[in-house]
Motif scaffolding. Structure first.
Motif, PDB file in Angstrom:
ATOM      1  N   SER A 151       1.505  -1.775   0.266  1.00 19.70           N
ATOM      2  CA  SER A 151       0.173  -0.155   0.094  1.00 19.70           C
ATOM      3  C   SER A 151       0.679   1.276  -0.330  1.00 19.70           C
ATOM      4  O   SER A 151       2.125   1.409   0.443  1.00 19.70           O
ATOM      5  CB  SER A 151      -1.116   0.007   1.847  1.00 19.70           C
ATOM      6  OG  SER A 151      -0.117   0.004   2.446  1.00 19.70           O
ATOM      7  N   TYR A 152       0.102   2.493  -0.529  1.00 20.46           N
ATOM      8  CA  TYR A 152       0.648   3.992  -0.226  1.00 20.46           C
ATOM      9  C   TYR A 152       0.980   3.923   1.000  1.00 20.46           C
ATOM     10  O   TYR A 152       2.611   4.664   1.621  1.00 20.46           O
ATOM     11  CB  TYR A 152       0.162   4.810  -1.526  1.00 20.46           C
ATOM     12  CG  TYR A 152      -0.105   4.512  -2.445  1.00 20.46           C
ATOM     13  CD1 TYR A 152       0.463   4.138  -3.374  1.00 20.46           C
ATOM     14  CD2 TYR A 152      -1.448   5.122  -2.526  1.00 20.46           C
ATOM     15  CE1 TYR A 152       0.578   4.502  -4.475  1.00 20.46           C
ATOM     16  CE2 TYR A 152      -2.122   5.347  -3.906  1.00 20.46           C
ATOM     17  CZ  TYR A 152      -0.668   5.018  -4.942  1.00 20.46           C
ATOM     18  OH  TYR A 152      -0.275   5.125  -6.187  1.00 20.46           O
ATOM     19  N   GLU A 208       6.015   4.507   4.843  1.00 21.70           N
ATOM     20  CA  GLU A 208       6.470   4.219   5.948  1.00 21.70           C
ATOM     21  C   GLU A 208       7.977   4.157   6.401  1.00 21.70           C
ATOM     22  O   GLU A 208       8.858   5.050   6.400  1.00 21.70           O
ATOM     23  CB  GLU A 208       5.120   3.254   6.701  1.00 21.70           C
ATOM     24  CG  GLU A 208       6.279   2.797   7.619  1.00 21.70           C
ATOM     25  CD  GLU A 208       6.494   4.067   8.759  1.00 21.70           C
ATOM     26  OE1 GLU A 208       7.725   3.049   9.839  1.00 21.70           O
ATOM     27  OE2 GLU A 208       5.532   5.023   9.344  1.00 21.70           O
ATOM     28  N   GLU A 209       8.506   3.518   4.737  1.00 17.30           N
ATOM     29  CA  GLU A 209       9.615   3.069   4.650  1.00 17.30           C
ATOM     30  C   GLU A 209      10.198   4.780   3.935  1.00 17.30           C
ATOM     31  O   GLU A 209      11.830   4.395   4.827  1.00 17.30           O
ATOM     32  CB  GLU A 209       9.692   1.904   3.038  1.00 17.30           C
ATOM     33  CG  GLU A 209      10.797   1.640   2.997  1.00 17.30           C
ATOM     34  CD  GLU A 209      11.657   0.784   3.839  1.00 17.30           C
ATOM     35  OE1 GLU A 209      13.049   0.334   3.846  1.00 17.30           O
ATOM     36  OE2 GLU A 209      10.797   0.156   4.719  1.00 17.30           O
ATOM     37  N   ARG A 252      13.274   5.687   6.473  1.00 14.25           N
ATOM     38  CA  ARG A 252      15.049   6.040   5.202  1.00 14.25           C
ATOM     39  C   ARG A 252      15.241   7.542   5.509  1.00 14.25           C
ATOM     40  O   ARG A 252      16.732   7.081   6.151  1.00 14.25           O
ATOM     41  CB  ARG A 252      14.733   5.010   4.330  1.00 14.25           C
ATOM     42  CG  ARG A 252      14.274   3.518   3.585  1.00 14.25           C
ATOM     43  CD  ARG A 252      15.554   3.137   3.727  1.00 14.25           C
ATOM     44  NE  ARG A 252      15.908   2.387   5.256  1.00 14.25           N
ATOM     45  CZ  ARG A 252      15.148   2.385   6.674  1.00 14.25           C
ATOM     46  NH1 ARG A 252      14.422   1.698   6.759  1.00 14.25           N
ATOM     47  NH2 ARG A 252      15.990   2.083   7.934  1.00 14.25           N
ATOM     48  N   LEU A 253      14.532   7.812   5.642  1.00 13.37           N
ATOM     49  CA  LEU A 253      15.239   9.510   5.593  1.00 13.37           C
ATOM     50  C   LEU A 253      15.880   9.692   6.655  1.00 13.37           C
ATOM     51  O   LEU A 253      16.794  10.836   7.433  1.00 13.37           O
ATOM     52  CB  LEU A 253      14.231  10.844   5.035  1.00 13.37           C
ATOM     53  CG  LEU A 253      13.471   9.906   3.830  1.00 13.37           C
ATOM     54  CD1 LEU A 253      12.603  11.553   3.301  1.00 13.37           C
ATOM     55  CD2 LEU A 253      14.289  11.427   2.974  1.00 13.37           C
ATOM     56  N   TYR A 263      -0.328  11.685   0.850  1.00 14.68           N
ATOM     57  CA  TYR A 263      -0.218  12.642   1.263  1.00 14.68           C
ATOM     58  C   TYR A 263      -0.462  12.099   2.806  1.00 14.68           C
ATOM     59  O   TYR A 263       0.357  12.436   4.434  1.00 14.68           O
ATOM     60  CB  TYR A 263      -1.080  14.157   1.378  1.00 14.68           C
ATOM     61  CG  TYR A 263      -0.643  14.415   2.463  1.00 14.68           C
ATOM     62  CD1 TYR A 263       0.316  15.962   2.170  1.00 14.68           C
ATOM     63  CD2 TYR A 263      -1.961  14.754   3.181  1.00 14.68           C
ATOM     64  CE1 TYR A 263       0.104  16.752   3.330  1.00 14.68           C
ATOM     65  CE2 TYR A 263      -2.069  16.285   3.812  1.00 14.68           C
ATOM     66  CZ  TYR A 263      -0.553  16.712   4.267  1.00 14.68           C
ATOM     67  OH  TYR A 263      -0.984  17.699   5.231  1.00 14.68           O
ATOM     68  N   ASP A 264      -1.618  11.501   3.747  1.00 16.53           N
ATOM     69  CA  ASP A 264      -2.138  10.842   4.414  1.00 16.53           C
ATOM     70  C   ASP A 264      -1.192   9.774   4.669  1.00 16.53           C
ATOM     71  O   ASP A 264      -0.751   9.480   5.976  1.00 16.53           O
ATOM     72  CB  ASP A 264      -3.700  10.547   4.311  1.00 16.53           C
ATOM     73  CG  ASP A 264      -4.718  11.463   3.578  1.00 16.53           C
ATOM     74  OD1 ASP A 264      -4.209  12.472   4.109  1.00 16.53           O
ATOM     75  OD2 ASP A 264      -5.645  11.124   3.342  1.00 16.53           O
ATOM     76  N   GLY A 265      -0.974   8.935   4.213  1.00 15.71           N
ATOM     77  CA  GLY A 265       0.503   8.638   4.589  1.00 15.71           C
ATOM     78  C   GLY A 265       1.626   9.075   5.313  1.00 15.71           C
ATOM     79  O   GLY A 265       2.031   8.537   6.132  1.00 15.71           O
ATOM     80  N   THR A 266       2.451  10.209   4.490  1.00 13.84           N
ATOM     81  CA  THR A 266       3.385  10.106   4.864  1.00 13.84           C
ATOM     82  C   THR A 266       2.989  11.552   6.513  1.00 13.84           C
ATOM     83  O   THR A 266       3.843  10.935   6.760  1.00 13.84           O
ATOM     84  CB  THR A 266       3.758  11.161   4.069  1.00 13.84           C
ATOM     85  OG1 THR A 266       4.031  10.742   2.801  1.00 13.84           O
ATOM     86  CG2 THR A 266       4.717  12.208   3.994  1.00 13.84           C
TER      87      THR A 266
END
Length: 366
Positions: free
Chosen positions: A127-128, A133-134, A138-139, A162-165
């Motif tokens: 999923s997005y 999340e990944e 990682r960032l 955007y919501d996932g971020t």
């Protein structure tokens, strides 16, 4: 059963074959057709050849509705496969659900397609939410970055990313330092570039298609934005690399399928053989590999039903299996789980315009 005869099974696809997302629809269709051709050359599935009817929706929800109705009511397809995009899928799935027609392997990681359940929709990809999340993990963990902005397409697809971020950032006590929007099927991103530049980001998570994303990156670098750019898989990796050329060096993309040139993986080797036989001039890539996976999953569902093929049998043969092994790439479904894979991969563009698989962002610089 609609779309099923003694000697064939007819599948339907509504996807973008024109406009800024055309490469996505074209390559999803290519991968599906390569898988179907592979099965047909071996005699089909239980003596039935597989056919795909594809209609162009130009990545527009209204056209997706028209196409879906035409495929179900006029063409009488057995099922729908390989749709491209969140806004188009959001418009098409209610029609599919109402008609009882399976909706297989849409090229989107939107959450609403996961909550519909396996009664109708079967997803292949992560999923997005898992991709973003990944990205954030990682960032923050690999590079110690804390100032993260988001550029996204102003529709249901962009908002899903955007919501996932935002959720991934919130879990770490963070929030986006800047936000930029652009309109679907345009490359009008200058305002988004300026809005994000004012926030002085260290990284920009990008939720868009390849043409506007490439335009954003070029403008951002032109005005001196010093940030890492990381893209969600929907961007269309091969098309992005071709559009950016040497300007793409250091751009990250999360992927939801294995690296398409890693021939040590049996699935990828099978994909190369199928693509070479069906369309020898085509270049292997992430999107057509996802299409090939969609086609292989459809074939697995058909094989599980034998001669007595029904839509319910098809869905049951996938969701009741403990796991589905596609040449070493395993998909697992369940009563409340209609997503086969949870795996997210990392890639980076080199100065040569080629993608490289990486484990951490620290390993990335070409």
């Amino acid at each position: 059963m609609p779309g099923v005869s003694e000697d064939r099974v007819l599948f339907g696809q509504s996807a973008a074959f024109s406009g800024p997302a055309a490469e996505l629809g074209t390559n999803m269709r290519l991968g599906i057709e390569a898988a179907f051709d592979e099965a047909n050359r071996a005699g089909g599935v239980h003596g039935r050849l597989l056919e795909l009817e594809s209609l162009n929706d130009s990545y527009e929800p209204e056209k997706a509705v028209t196409n879906t109705l035409q495929l179900i009511e006029d063409e009488q397809v057995f099922m729908l496969i390989g749709a491209v995009g969140t806004p188009t899928s959001r418009s098409a799935t209610p029609i599919s659900v109402s008609a009882g027609v399976p909706y297989l392997a849409p090229f989107t990681g939107a959450e609403f397609l996961r909550t519909l359940g396996p009664q109708n929709v079967i997803n292949v990809r992560a999923s997005y939410n898992q991709e973003t999340e990944e990205m954030v993990a990682r960032l923050t963990e690999d590079l110690g970055i804390s100032r993260i902005a988001v550029m996204y397409q102003d529709d249901s697809f962009g908002r899903a990313g955007y919501d996932g971020t935002v959720s991934a950032l919130r879990r770490r006590g963070m929030s986006p330092v800047g936000i930029g929007l652009y309109t679907r099927n345009t490359t009008a991103v200058k305002t988004a570039v300026l809005d994000i530049q004012r926030s002085l980001p260290e990284a920009v998570i990008m939720v868009g298609a390849y043409e506007p994303v490439a335009t954003f990156i070029r403008w951002a670098r032109h005005i001196g934005m010093d940030a890492k750019f990381i893209n969600i898989s929907f961007v269309g990796s091969n098309a992005l690399a071709e559009t950016l050329g040497s300007e793409g060096a250091g751009v990250f993309v999360t992927q939801v399928v294995p690296f398409p040139n890693d021939l040590s993986q049996p699935l990828v080797a099978a994909y190369h053989r199928a693509l070479s036989s069906y369309a020898p001039r085509e270049t292997p890539g992430f999107v057509s590999l996802e299409g090939y996976l969609a086609g292989r999953l459809a074939i697995a569902g058909l094989e599980g039903c034998g001669q007595e093929l029904t839509r319910q049998c098809f869905l049951d043969s996938l969701t009741n299996a403990e796991s589905i092994d596609l040449d070493g790439f395993s998909l697992m479904y369940g009563e409340d789980d209609n997503q086969g894979s949870d795996t997210v991969f990392l890639t980076v563009l080199g100065s040569d315009g080629q993608y490289y698989p990486i484990q951490t962002l620290q390993d990335a610089w070409p």
